[in-house]
Design a protein around this motif. Structure first.
Motif, short mmCIF file in Angstrom:
data_model
loop_
_atom_site.label_atom_id
_atom_site.label_comp_id
_atom_site.label_asym_id
_atom_site.label_seq_id
_atom_site.Cartn_x
_atom_site.Cartn_y
_atom_site.Cartn_z
N TRP A 177 0.82 -1.22 0.00
CA TRP A 177 0.00 0.00 0.00
C TRP A 177 0.85 1.27 0.00
CZ3 TRP A 177 -4.83 0.18 -1.38
CH2 TRP A 177 -5.66 -0.93 -1.19
N ASN A 178 2.08 1.17 0.48
CA ASN A 178 2.95 2.36 0.55
C ASN A 178 3.99 2.37 -0.56
OD1 ASN A 178 4.43 0.23 1.45
ND2 ASN A 178 5.28 1.26 3.26
N ARG A 179 3.78 1.58 -1.64
CA ARG A 179 4.75 1.53 -2.73
C ARG A 179 4.07 1.87 -4.06
NH1 ARG A 179 6.84 -4.60 -1.70
NH2 ARG A 179 6.93 -4.52 0.59
N PRO A 180 4.86 2.26 -5.06
CA PRO A 180 4.29 2.43 -6.39
C PRO A 180 3.88 1.07 -6.95
CG PRO A 180 6.42 3.53 -6.20
CD PRO A 180 6.28 2.67 -4.99
N GLY A 181 2.93 1.06 -7.86
CA GLY A 181 2.52 -0.19 -8.49
C GLY A 181 1.40 -0.88 -7.73
N TYR A 182 1.41 -2.19 -7.77
CA TYR A 182 0.36 -3.03 -7.20
C TYR A 182 -0.03 -2.58 -5.79
CZ TYR A 182 -1.84 -7.32 -5.39
OH TYR A 182 -2.69 -8.23 -4.82
N LYS A 183 -1.33 -2.56 -5.54
CA LYS A 183 -1.84 -2.18 -4.22
C LYS A 183 -2.61 -3.33 -3.60
CE LYS A 183 -0.49 2.18 -4.05
NZ LYS A 183 0.41 2.12 -5.21
N GLY A 184 -2.29 -3.62 -2.35
CA GLY A 184 -2.95 -4.69 -1.63
C GLY A 184 -1.96 -5.36 -0.70
N ILE A 185 -2.43 -6.44 -0.05
CA ILE A 185 -1.56 -7.26 0.79
C ILE A 185 -1.67 -8.69 0.31
CG2 ILE A 185 -1.13 -8.18 3.10
CD1 ILE A 185 -2.19 -5.57 4.25
N ASN A 186 -0.54 -9.28 -0.05
CA ASN A 186 -0.48 -10.69 -0.44
C ASN A 186 0.25 -11.44 0.67
OD1 ASN A 186 -1.61 -9.78 -2.79
ND2 ASN A 186 -0.10 -10.70 -4.15
N ALA A 187 -0.45 -12.36 1.31
CA ALA A 187 0.12 -13.09 2.44
C ALA A 187 0.15 -14.58 2.12
CB ALA A 187 -0.70 -12.85 3.70
N ALA A 188 1.25 -15.22 2.46
CA ALA A 188 1.38 -16.67 2.28
C ALA A 188 1.38 -17.33 3.65
CB ALA A 188 2.65 -17.01 1.51
N TRP A 189 0.80 -18.54 3.71
CA TRP A 189 0.65 -19.27 4.96
C TRP A 189 0.99 -20.73 4.73
CZ3 TRP A 189 -1.23 -16.20 9.02
CH2 TRP A 189 -1.77 -14.97 8.63
N ARG A 209 -10.34 -4.28 -8.30
CA ARG A 209 -10.70 -3.87 -9.67
C ARG A 209 -9.45 -3.52 -10.47
NH1 ARG A 209 -13.67 0.31 -8.39
NH2 ARG A 209 -15.37 -1.06 -7.75
N ALA A 210 -8.51 -2.83 -9.83
CA ALA A 210 -7.26 -2.48 -10.51
C ALA A 210 -6.46 -3.72 -10.85
CB ALA A 210 -6.45 -1.53 -9.63
N GLN A 211 -6.45 -4.70 -9.94
CA GLN A 211 -5.73 -5.94 -10.21
C GLN A 211 -6.31 -6.65 -11.44
OE1 GLN A 211 -6.56 -9.40 -7.79
NE2 GLN A 211 -4.38 -9.83 -7.55
N LEU A 212 -7.63 -6.70 -11.52
CA LEU A 212 -8.27 -7.36 -12.67
C LEU A 212 -8.00 -6.59 -13.96
CD1 LEU A 212 -11.70 -8.32 -11.04
CD2 LEU A 212 -9.77 -9.84 -11.55
N GLU A 213 -8.00 -5.26 -13.86
CA GLU A 213 -7.78 -4.42 -15.04
C GLU A 213 -6.36 -4.57 -15.58
OE1 GLU A 213 -8.19 0.32 -16.32
OE2 GLU A 213 -8.86 -0.37 -14.34
N THR A 214 -5.41 -4.81 -14.69
CA THR A 214 -4.00 -4.90 -15.11
C THR A 214 -3.55 -6.33 -15.40
OG1 THR A 214 -3.28 -5.05 -12.79
CG2 THR A 214 -3.35 -2.84 -13.78
N HIS A 215 -4.45 -7.29 -15.24
CA HIS A 215 -4.03 -8.69 -15.35
C HIS A 215 -3.46 -9.02 -16.74
CE1 HIS A 215 -3.79 -12.93 -14.43
NE2 HIS A 215 -4.48 -13.21 -15.53
N LYS A 216 -4.13 -8.60 -17.78
CA LYS A 216 -3.64 -8.89 -19.13
C LYS A 216 -2.31 -8.22 -19.40
CE LYS A 216 -8.01 -9.95 -21.44
NZ LYS A 216 -8.94 -9.61 -22.56
N PHE A 242 -2.84 1.56 -10.76
CA PHE A 242 -2.81 1.37 -9.32
C PHE A 242 -2.65 2.68 -8.56
CE2 PHE A 242 -1.56 -3.13 -10.31
CZ PHE A 242 -2.60 -3.74 -9.61
N ALA A 243 -2.05 3.68 -9.18
CA ALA A 243 -1.86 4.97 -8.52
C ALA A 243 -3.19 5.64 -8.20
CB ALA A 243 -1.00 5.89 -9.38
N ALA A 244 -4.24 5.27 -8.94
CA ALA A 244 -5.56 5.87 -8.72
C ALA A 244 -6.36 5.17 -7.62
CB ALA A 244 -6.35 5.82 -10.03
N VAL A 245 -5.81 4.12 -7.02
CA VAL A 245 -6.52 3.36 -5.98
C VAL A 245 -6.37 4.08 -4.64
CG1 VAL A 245 -6.60 1.18 -4.70
CG2 VAL A 245 -6.20 1.17 -7.18
N PRO A 246 -7.48 4.42 -3.96
CA PRO A 246 -7.38 5.06 -2.63
C PRO A 246 -6.76 4.11 -1.60
CG PRO A 246 -9.60 5.27 -3.56
CD PRO A 246 -8.88 4.27 -4.40
N VAL A 247 -5.94 4.65 -0.73
CA VAL A 247 -5.31 3.85 0.33
C VAL A 247 -6.21 3.87 1.57
CG1 VAL A 247 -3.30 3.60 1.82
CG2 VAL A 247 -3.01 4.40 -0.54
#
Length: 281
Positions: A177-189, A209-216, A242-247
């Protein structure tokens, strides 16, 4: 509102439920399953589209030998079995935190996608074995939990705490969330019994929505034949979306829970097992 305190209360209740199940001989997974309907089995896995007559796999300029192809197929089968115990816990966490469970029908990565991933790793890392590449795959079983921005931080804190208290080890926590590009949290368990790695992505509607839009764009970017110039162009397009996604408030400070929280002592919190009902199913 103190999100940590609220999450702690919910986790404490879940821990007590897990302890009760243990005292009655049910196990933590039974406590998790009780909160949600039965998990439907995933759709039957279709043969990989790139399978060849030689027993190997070939697609998009990527290849796997017959032996490596067989190893990935065995990995897929193990992940499918492990998913049956993981899904009830993730569904329970979604119910408790009022999360939307997005794309649940796609919780198992397809054999073709896994083979593409392994073949790419082998191509990029000469000398690496298929077993070593498979050991780094953490999204053969994957889930997405989603909350509105105003409930996101509390939801992530509580859901991740629940997964930890149920015995899942946090092996990776990527908060972008605090970096340029992809927004979100990806956690592995890592699941406690099967040892299966699985991924949980934590999103808002906007970040998903941004993730789906950038998938291709992402898929094209990682193809072996994509030129460096095109890779940079595709990355710039993704960054702009992703820059347009609110934090969400507090999202940048969210961190992983303890790798595994200590199990509560049933003797201190619950009646002795002998006082429990004799027949529990």
């Amino acid at each position: 509102m103190n999100h940590r305190r609220t999450a702690s209360r919910l986790v404490s209740r879940a821990a007590t439920a897990a302890a009760l199940a243990t005292a009655l001989g049910l196990g933590a997974s039974a406590a998790a399953t009780a909160a949600v309907p039965a998990v439907p089995p995933p759709a039957a896995t279709a043969p990989a589209a790139g399978s060849g007559h030689d027993g190997g796999w070939h697609q998009d300029g990527l290849t796997l030998s017959a032996a490596d192809n067989k190893k990935v197929d065995a990995f897929v089968a193990r992940a499918r079995r492990a998913e049956r115990a993981i899904s009830p816990q993730v569904r329970t966490a979604a119910v408790i935190t009022h999360a939307a469970l997005i794309g649940f029908d796609q919780r198992l990565k397809s054999p073709d996608s896994l083979k593409r991933k392994v073949a790419t790793k082998l191509r990029e890392n000469p000398g690496q074995t298929a077993d070593q590449a498979l050991g780094t795959v953490n999204d053969a079983v994957r889930f997405t939990l989603q909350w509105p921005a105003g409930k996101y931080s509390q939801g992530v804190t509580t859901a991740s705490g629940l997964l930890a208290v149920w015995g899942n080890d946090s092996t990776r926590w990527s908060n972008t969330w605090n970096r340029p590009g992809y927004k979100g949290i990806n956690a592995a368990w890592r699941a406690p019994r099967s040892g299966q790695l699985f991924e949980v992505q934590f999103h808002t509607p906007e970040s998903k929505r941004a993730q789906l839009e950038t998938h291709k764009l992402y898929e094209e970017q990682r193809l072996p034949g994509t030129s460096p110039e095109r890779v940079r162009e595709l990355q710039a397009q993704q960054d702009a979306i992703f820059a347009a996604v609110p934090v969400p408030p507090g999202a940048e400070q969210l961190t992983a829970p303890a790798r595994r929280l200590p199990a509560p002592d049933p003797a201190r919190r619950l009646p002795a097992p002998a006082s429990a009902p004799g027949n529990v199913s």
